[in-house]
Design an enzyme around this catalytic site. Structure first.
Site, mmCIF file in Angstrom:
data_model
loop_
_atom_site.group_PDB
_atom_site.id
_atom_site.type_symbol
_atom_site.label_atom_id
_atom_site.label_comp_id
_atom_site.label_asym_id
_atom_site.label_seq_id
_atom_site.Cartn_x
_atom_site.Cartn_y
_atom_site.Cartn_z
ATOM 1 N N HIS A 199 0.807 -1.208 0.000
ATOM 2 C CA HIS A 199 0.000 0.000 0.000
ATOM 3 C C HIS A 199 0.850 1.273 0.000
ATOM 4 O O HIS A 199 0.605 2.207 -0.750
ATOM 5 C CB HIS A 199 -0.917 -0.033 1.218
ATOM 6 C CG HIS A 199 -2.047 0.904 1.095
ATOM 7 N ND1 HIS A 199 -3.197 0.581 0.408
ATOM 8 C CD2 HIS A 199 -2.196 2.174 1.507
ATOM 9 C CE1 HIS A 199 -3.999 1.614 0.434
ATOM 10 N NE2 HIS A 199 -3.418 2.593 1.090
ATOM 11 N N GLU A 441 -0.572 -14.090 -26.183
ATOM 12 C CA GLU A 441 0.518 -14.473 -25.297
ATOM 13 C C GLU A 441 0.780 -15.973 -25.314
ATOM 14 O O GLU A 441 1.772 -16.451 -24.789
ATOM 15 C CB GLU A 441 0.230 -14.000 -23.868
ATOM 16 C CG GLU A 441 -1.141 -14.385 -23.355
ATOM 17 C CD GLU A 441 -1.529 -13.659 -22.067
ATOM 18 O OE1 GLU A 441 -0.644 -13.193 -21.348
ATOM 19 O OE2 GLU A 441 -2.750 -13.580 -21.793
ATOM 20 N N ASP A 465 4.480 -13.226 -21.078
ATOM 21 C CA ASP A 465 4.063 -14.614 -21.165
ATOM 22 C C ASP A 465 4.417 -15.226 -22.518
ATOM 23 O O ASP A 465 4.811 -16.387 -22.590
ATOM 24 C CB ASP A 465 2.557 -14.746 -20.903
ATOM 25 C CG ASP A 465 2.265 -14.783 -19.406
ATOM 26 O OD1 ASP A 465 3.205 -15.072 -18.648
ATOM 27 O OD2 ASP A 465 1.113 -14.528 -19.003
ATOM 28 N N CYS A 512 1.622 -4.794 -24.509
ATOM 29 C CA CYS A 512 1.545 -4.327 -23.125
ATOM 30 C C CYS A 512 2.500 -5.051 -22.184
ATOM 31 O O CYS A 512 2.394 -4.919 -20.973
ATOM 32 C CB CYS A 512 0.115 -4.433 -22.598
ATOM 33 S SG CYS A 512 -0.499 -6.115 -22.547
#
Lengths: 595, 89
Positions: A199, A441, A465, A512
């Site tokens: 966080h 991928e 991937d 991406c």
């Protein structure tokens, strides 16, 4: 620290989670270790006074928590469950009675009595079979610490009360702490606990202040008022720097700021090559909080919104409303031209802690992503409904992960169709022409690219991937990671095949994976003809800078040359010497930090 | 007045923090003495730590008893929560 001693310079290394360099005064937040005092109570009067003192501390703690709760719901518009649970623990009859009995029967002070209760609960929780429930002991610890602090008479510090500019040092910052930070006063963070996705890290990145986490013992080595340097780029914290180090870091800081300013100043300019070829730039995000920084770093849209964090680290399955609120905030952001939302891309085991799902030997190839969604259709539909509902609030695209062939995308489209029909029947407005795309991928999807292109509006190549599956590398296995080579000729051919097949069918190709944000590959990617590059927001300014200085023509020539090579090494060396010569400022010759 | 009933947990997560918090929020509103029992272990139904440490996964059955003037209402409201799967769907 001994009196009069010159403070020694200490260097600590952690994980840099938000870049930049800052120096200033340390402010130790809430981490004075409160040693638990022990004393006996001699008289009955003292015992009943002690019980009263304990109850007063409970009341004070409860007031503080209610105040935090109120502040969070006012600021964030959410009801924070974790605060509610802390309040309930404070009021828990078993917990209170146990402590009061300890005071009465053992005739010990409240601090010690509370410690005894805590020790007992630690034992009980340690034995729980369910990992999630086991971790709830942390809530009991948080609450106990708060009571102890109130017993000591010191009121709980509030991070929002900090008045001077400081660097916050803490063991850990809870979501309740970070959410209240006064952003004008905090220059940076350093914490003992945490990782890239903790966080604190996310908050620091969204505030664009340097942060280093995972330092393990920084909170014990720094005192409030100490001089500290935080280098969030390198993950280094320097305590009490000597004048020479300080000078060096002042210089570094200046350089960093100039570079950041220059890059940021140009970040809003489009990624257009000198011969007028435009590439769309997207940001990869996983939290809504990352959008402002993505926009200021010059993104055109969100190229990949990973939705997994809506599911993981949660007590319960997210509701359609929770999904919807997240998606709406992303797609309706005025700084974004579009947002591509990727559907759930993890294994079923990441759905909270469902013991029914057995551990898989090879999760990368297991029941995950679209496979999991096509099996758990009801769960999948909740997400799709929310995406469709959000789609009228801004340009939305849906991206399905891990598609391996035509049958899967048809099945996913069928479900999407059903959901659209449901919503239409309910009179809920949706974008009827919402674009759908698939991640490329899995190698089989590359081979089927021509057929898959007929099914969808766009492709997004997930290089991480794709490389792992194509080169048969287990990325978790350190002994084979040296084989992970984005410039492997086979990978370049696979990508080229996808782009050509997609363009033949008239659809756009996005990328991406990590490769898309690495300046070293920029010309290769331009040459390959990728239409949209989506990357982590901080990578955007550098990437844009190089694209704006390059030409499509040279990129194509470079690609043509390297496509004739047969080994990674040849390609890499050729690309390196080209980039070093062409962009000497971005690729200094003796700098090993790129590639 | 004493009421007693056995429920089977049908929600995916069993008595995790959120569900436990919802139960406590309801049971604390009543005067009745409320007990939860599972596999011979009995805890105070107004205690969040008690409910958590009962560790009830999906499919487990718990027996709730309530004793007091408002016992019937207690049972009705707690029953609604459990049968309604704590609003998880």
């Amino acid at each position: 620290m001994e009196a009069g001693a010159i403070k020694k310079t200490i260097v600590l290394k952690g994980i840099g989670v938000s870049p930049g360099i800052v120096n200033g005064r340390a402010y130790l937040f809430n981490c004075q270790d409160l040693p638990t005092t022990y004393y006996k109570l001699d008289t009955k009067v003292l015992v009943s006074k002690e019980v009263k003192r304990f109850r007063n501390a409970l009341k004070a703690s409860s007031r503080e928590l209610l105040e935090i709760k109120e502040r969070i719901s006012r600021k964030e518009g959410i009801e924070p469950l974790f605060v509610d649970i802390h309040i309930m623990i404070l009021k828990d009859k078993m917990f209170i009675r146990e402590t009061v009995e300890n005071i009465r029967e053992r005739r010990v002070n409240a601090e010690w009595a509370l410690k005894l209760t805590l020790v007992k609960y630690r034992d009980i929780f340690k034995k729980m079979g369910d990992e999630y429930i086991r971790e709830r002991i942390n809530d009991v610890e948080y609450v106990s610490e708060r009571i102890l602090r109130n017993l000591s008479g010191k009121s709980c510090e509030k991070i929002s009360d900090i008045e001077e500019e400081v660097i916050i040092i803490a063991r850990d910052l809870s979501p309740a702490d970070t959410i209240q930070i006064n952003t004008e006063k905090v220059l940076g963070f350093a914490t003992d606990i945490g990782g890239k996705t903790s966080h604190t890290a996310i908050v620091a990145r969204s505030m664009e202040i340097p942060a280093v986490v995972g330092l393990e013992r920084v909170a014990r080595q720094i005192q409030t008022g100490d001089h500290v340097i935080i280098d969030g780029t390198a993950g280094v914290v320097i305590i009490n720097p000597d004048p020479e180090i300080l000078k060096r870091y002042e210089d570094k800081k200046k350089h960093y700021q100039i570079m950041a300013k220059n890059l940021i100043r140009n970040a809003a300019l489009p990624a257009v090559t000198r011969d007028n070829y435009r590439v769309e730039i997207g940001a990869n995000i996983e939290f809504v909080e990352e959008i402002p920084s993505a926009v200021s770093h010059g993104t055109d849209g969100v190229g990949l919104y990973r939705t997994e964090f809506i599911y993981v680290n949660k007590e319960q399955l997210p509701t359609e409303e929770e999904h919807f609120l997240n998606y709406k905030r992303v797609v309706s952001d005025p700084g974004l031209k579009w947002a591509t939302i990727r559907t759930f891309d993890l294994g079923g085991d990441k759905f909270v802690s469902d013991p029914r799902l057995a551990e898989e030997m090879n999760p990368a190839m297991g029941l995950r992503a679209i496979r999991f969604c096509l099996r758990e259709v009801d769960l999948f539909k909740v997400q799709l409904r929310a995406i469709l509902r959000a789609s009228i609030h801004g340009k939305t695209k849906i991206l399905f992960p891990m598609i391996s062939g035509v049958a899967e995308i048809r099945e996913a489209k069928k479900i999407l169709c059903d959901v659209k029909e449901e919503l239409r029947n309910e009179g809920v407005p949706i974008d009827e022409n919402i674009e759908i795309g698939i991640m490329i991928e899995v190698p089989s999807a590359v081979m089927m690219a021509d057929k898959l292109a007929e099914e969808v509006d766009f492709f997004s190549i997930g290089t991480n991937d794709l490389i792992q599956y194509s080169l048969a590398i287990d990325r978790v296995n350190e002994r084979v990671t040296y084989l992970y080579e984005p410039l492997h000729p086979a990978i370049l051919r696979l990508i080229k095949h996808v782009v050509d097949a997609g363009h033949d069918a008239g659809i756009k190709i996005a990328m991406c994976g990590e490769m898309a944000g690495e300046p070293f590959y920029s010309l290769i990617l331009l040459g390959l003809g990728i239409d949209e590059l989506s990357m982590t927001p901080l990578a955007i300014p550098r990437m844009k800078n190089i694209i704006r200085a390059a030409t499509l023509k040279e990129s194509k020539n470079l690609l043509d040359t390297v496509m004739s090579f047969s080994m990674v090494k040849e390609i890499e060396e050729y690309v390196r010497s080209y980039m070093v010569k062409r962009f000497p400022e971005d690729f200094p010759i003796n700098n090993a930090s790129y590639r | 007045m004493k009421e007693m009933k056995t429920f089977t947990l049908k929600n995916e997560l069993g008595l995790h923090a959120r569900a436990a918090a919802m139960l406590v929020a309801v049971s604390s509103n009543f005067k009745s003495k409320i007990l939860f029992e599972r596999d011979g272990k009995e805890i105070n139904g107004k205690s969040i730590l008690g409910i958590l440490t009962l560790a009830c996964p999906k499919g487990s059955s718990i027996t709730i008893s309530a004793e007091g003037d408002d016992a019937r209402e207690v049972m009705e409201q707690l029953g609604n929560l459990i049968e309604g799967k704590f609003g998880e769907d």
